[in-house]
Design an enzyme around this catalytic site. Structure first.
Site, PDB file in Angstrom:
ATOM      1  N   CYS A 262      -0.727   2.863  -0.560  1.00 57.48           N
ATOM      2  CA  CYS A 262       0.646   3.379  -0.418  1.00 57.48           C
ATOM      3  C   CYS A 262       1.389   2.664   0.696  1.00 57.48           C
ATOM      4  O   CYS A 262       2.601   2.538   0.669  1.00 57.48           O
ATOM      5  CB  CYS A 262       0.644   4.865  -0.044  1.00 57.48           C
TER       6      CYS A 262
ATOM      7  N   HIS B 179       1.268   9.541  -8.317  1.00 56.48           N
ATOM      8  CA  HIS B 179       1.605   8.146  -8.617  1.00 56.48           C
ATOM      9  C   HIS B 179       0.394   7.507  -9.289  1.00 56.48           C
ATOM     10  O   HIS B 179      -0.749   7.877  -8.995  1.00 56.48           O
ATOM     11  CB  HIS B 179       1.898   7.344  -7.330  1.00 56.48           C
TER      12      HIS B 179
ATOM     13  N   GLU C 290       9.670   4.963  -8.930  1.00 53.44           N
ATOM     14  CA  GLU C 290       8.875   5.083  -7.705  1.00 53.44           C
ATOM     15  C   GLU C 290       8.325   3.734  -7.248  1.00 53.44           C
ATOM     16  O   GLU C 290       7.427   3.654  -6.419  1.00 53.44           O
ATOM     17  CB  GLU C 290       7.744   6.101  -7.921  1.00 53.44           C
TER      18      GLU C 290
HETATM   19  O1  SUG Z   1       6.146  10.309  -1.814  1.00 54.44           O
HETATM   20  N1  SUG Z   1       4.448  11.741   0.873  1.00 54.44           N
HETATM   21  C1  SUG Z   1       4.684  10.591   0.044  1.00 54.44           C
HETATM   22  C2  SUG Z   1       3.412   9.830  -0.157  1.00 54.44           C
HETATM   23  C3  SUG Z   1       3.643   8.540  -0.896  1.00 54.44           C
HETATM   24  C4  SUG Z   1       2.394   7.886  -1.304  1.00 54.44           C
HETATM   25  N2  SUG Z   1       2.674   6.673  -1.964  1.00 54.44           N
HETATM   26  C5  SUG Z   1       1.968   6.149  -2.992  1.00 54.44           C
HETATM   27  N3  SUG Z   1       1.101   6.846  -3.667  1.00 54.44           N
HETATM   28  N4  SUG Z   1       2.232   4.948  -3.330  1.00 54.44           N
HETATM   29  C6  SUG Z   1       5.284  11.008  -1.304  1.00 54.44           C
HETATM   30  O2  SUG Z   1       4.838  12.028  -1.853  1.00 54.44           O
HETATM   31  C7  SUG Z   1       5.110  13.634   2.266  1.00 54.44           C
HETATM   32  C8  SUG Z   1       6.113  13.928   3.374  1.00 54.44           C
HETATM   33  C9  SUG Z   1       5.946  15.286   3.953  1.00 54.44           C
HETATM   34  O3  SUG Z   1       5.465  16.200   3.270  1.00 54.44           O
HETATM   35  O4  SUG Z   1       6.323  15.485   5.150  1.00 54.44           O
HETATM   36  C10 SUG Z   1       5.465  12.422   1.433  1.00 54.44           C
HETATM   37  O5  SUG Z   1       6.620  12.091   1.293  1.00 54.44           O
END
Ligand code: SUG
Length: 449
Positions: free
Chosen positions: A372, A251, A175
């Protein structure tokens, strides 16, 4: 004083930003499924943060969004015909797959790649490994474009190495920088790279979360460290507490954040937490740094409050006077105990001395906070000079990108809008213009076809 900087490359939110509940284990994503989004506002909220940090004197760059819906992925899954027919068939037969192929999730560039600065690597280059994001289909389709964009930004192969993603398989679930922090004394000196994993794919002795997936494996961390040529003395691995993953910490950057010699983290971040902190202190001392852990007790901020407020999904930025700014989302101000903790923190006389609050609600509703939205790249002055200059934030670029958003973005996307074939046309028109603005060349599938 060292002439090195940490540059934050924030994801420019793409025109298809929407809420499709795609990330099981990310409670904001599943909780907001089918809400209407505002892509224009989302992009502007992100740009406002970039500009504010630029105005404070920090080096700030932009990472371009991807082509969505990803018609190539839909074709790979058997939807055929013209692009409009592909979308119409997917909308009718598999709307969840269309939603996944339409996600603007590349905005969360902490997941774009893992980055090792040149002070840490065997060949003295800055290394990037795009994350395979293998745990979620909508994210697993990002890495080929991410790689091309990084290559267009960090093109000088004598200074930068952009690897291919790890094998796209759960054993190597990666990730990116969301589970990686680098500690150092100076950004261009040697540092200690801290890899946090959720589970081991091959070694059954490691515990696993029971409810939600562990998205990063130990084996992926090892592979990235090998690819980047990191020394054993310069690396620390830690397992995230599986109970926190089950509480919505999908994460590591939802439960801890580091900068230079400081690790701001929750009491329940890692297994064998004290051993982890001791190893970090020992290894950082060996490269001339004095480790400062700031641990937030469960009694003051619970894991649940951390997940709701995104307190740890903050950015720690070093001011010229050596003190740090903590960049937090508005949600931290809305939770009384979290805000009280932050007040206490900045008045404690410790390294974190200033709070900056940003409204990032459009991204937050998908589980994406300030941290993020950015990929950190520590660079020396000569390395910065080798970066594609068009992607660096400036007064002019800020104006250009806001006007570009105004021209191309909708201010409302509801679930049924994802079936509209016009959305793809709008996205391609916007990206075609953006590649000119950012000097990216040919990075998108529609340009390469
Ligand atoms: O991968 N959300 C992302 C959020 C990423 C956050 N990044 C960090 N913590 N670094 C994920 O879960 C949601 C998309 C949706 O539900 O439409 C999403 O992909």
């Amino acid at each position: 004083m060292s002439q090195a900087f940490e540059v934050n490359f924030d994801g420019l939110v793409g025109p298809t930003h929407n809420y499709s509940g795609l990330s099981f284990g990310n409670v904001a994503s599943t909780g907001n499924q089918r809400a209407a989004s505002n892509p224009k506002l989302a992009a502007k909220q992100g740009l406002a943060k970039m500009k504010a940090l630029h105005d404070l004197g920090f080096k700030q760059g932009v990472l371009a969004p991807h082509e969505r819906p990803d018609v190539a992925s839909l074709r790979q899954l058997g939807f055929g015909g013209t692009d409009a027919q592909v979308i119409a068939r997917a909308a009718k037969e598999a709307p969840a797959i269309l939603a996944a192929a339409t996600s603007a999730s590349c905005m969360w560039t902490a997941n774009a790649a893992t980055v090792s600065p040149s002070g840490d690597t065997a060949d003295g280059r800055v290394h990037f490994t795009p994350a395979n994001l293998n745990n979620k289909f909508h994210r697993s389709i990002e890495h080929p474009t991410t790689r091309r964009i990084l290559q267009a930004m960090f093109a000088d192969e004598s200074r930068f190495a952009v690897h291919a993603a790890l094998p796209a398989q759960m054993h190597f679930g990666d990730e990116g920088a969301a589970n990686h922090t680098r500690f150092c004394h100076e950004y261009d000196g040697a540092g200690v790279e801290f890899f946090v994993f959720g589970a081991s794919a091959f070694d059954t002795r490691y515990p696993k979360p029971a409810r939600f997936p562990a998205r990063q494996t130990l084996e992926a961390c090892h592979a990235v460290a090998r690819l980047h040529g990191l020394k054993e003395e310069g690396v620390v691995y830690a397992q995230q507490d599986p109970d926190t993953i089950d509480a919505g910490v999908f994460h590591n950057d939802v439960i801890s954040v580091g900068n230079r010699n400081v690790l701001f983290h929750h009491e329940k971040s890692f297994l064998q937490q004290q051993d982890v902190l001791d190893e970090l202190a020992r290894k950082l001392a060996a490269v001339g740094g004095q480790f400062v852990p700031i641990e937030v007790p469960q009694a003051e901020v619970t894991v649940e409050e951390a997940v709701k407020s995104y307190l740890f999904n903050s950015q720690l930025l070093s001011r010229a006077d050596g003190k740090m700014i903590i960049v937090v989302p508005e949600e931290c101000r809305n939770i009384e105990r979290v805000w009280a903790y932050l007040q206490k923190l900045v008045h404690s006389g410790g390294p974190i001395a200033e709070i900056r609050v940003f409204d990032l609600k459009q991204s937050m509703q998908n589980g994406g906070g300030p941290a993020c939205l950015r990929l950190r790249v520590a660079l020396s002055a000569s390395e910065i000079a080798a970066v594609n200059p068009n992607v660096m934030m400036s007064e002019a670029l800020f104006g250009t990108l806001n006007a570009w958003v105004d021209r191309h973005y909708r201010d409302r996307l509801a679930p049924e809008d994802l079936a509209d074939p016009q959305l793809l046309v709008e996205c391609r028109t916007a990206l075609d213009e953006l590649t000119g603005i950012l000097g990216l060349g040919m990075v998108y599938p529609f340009q390469l076809a």
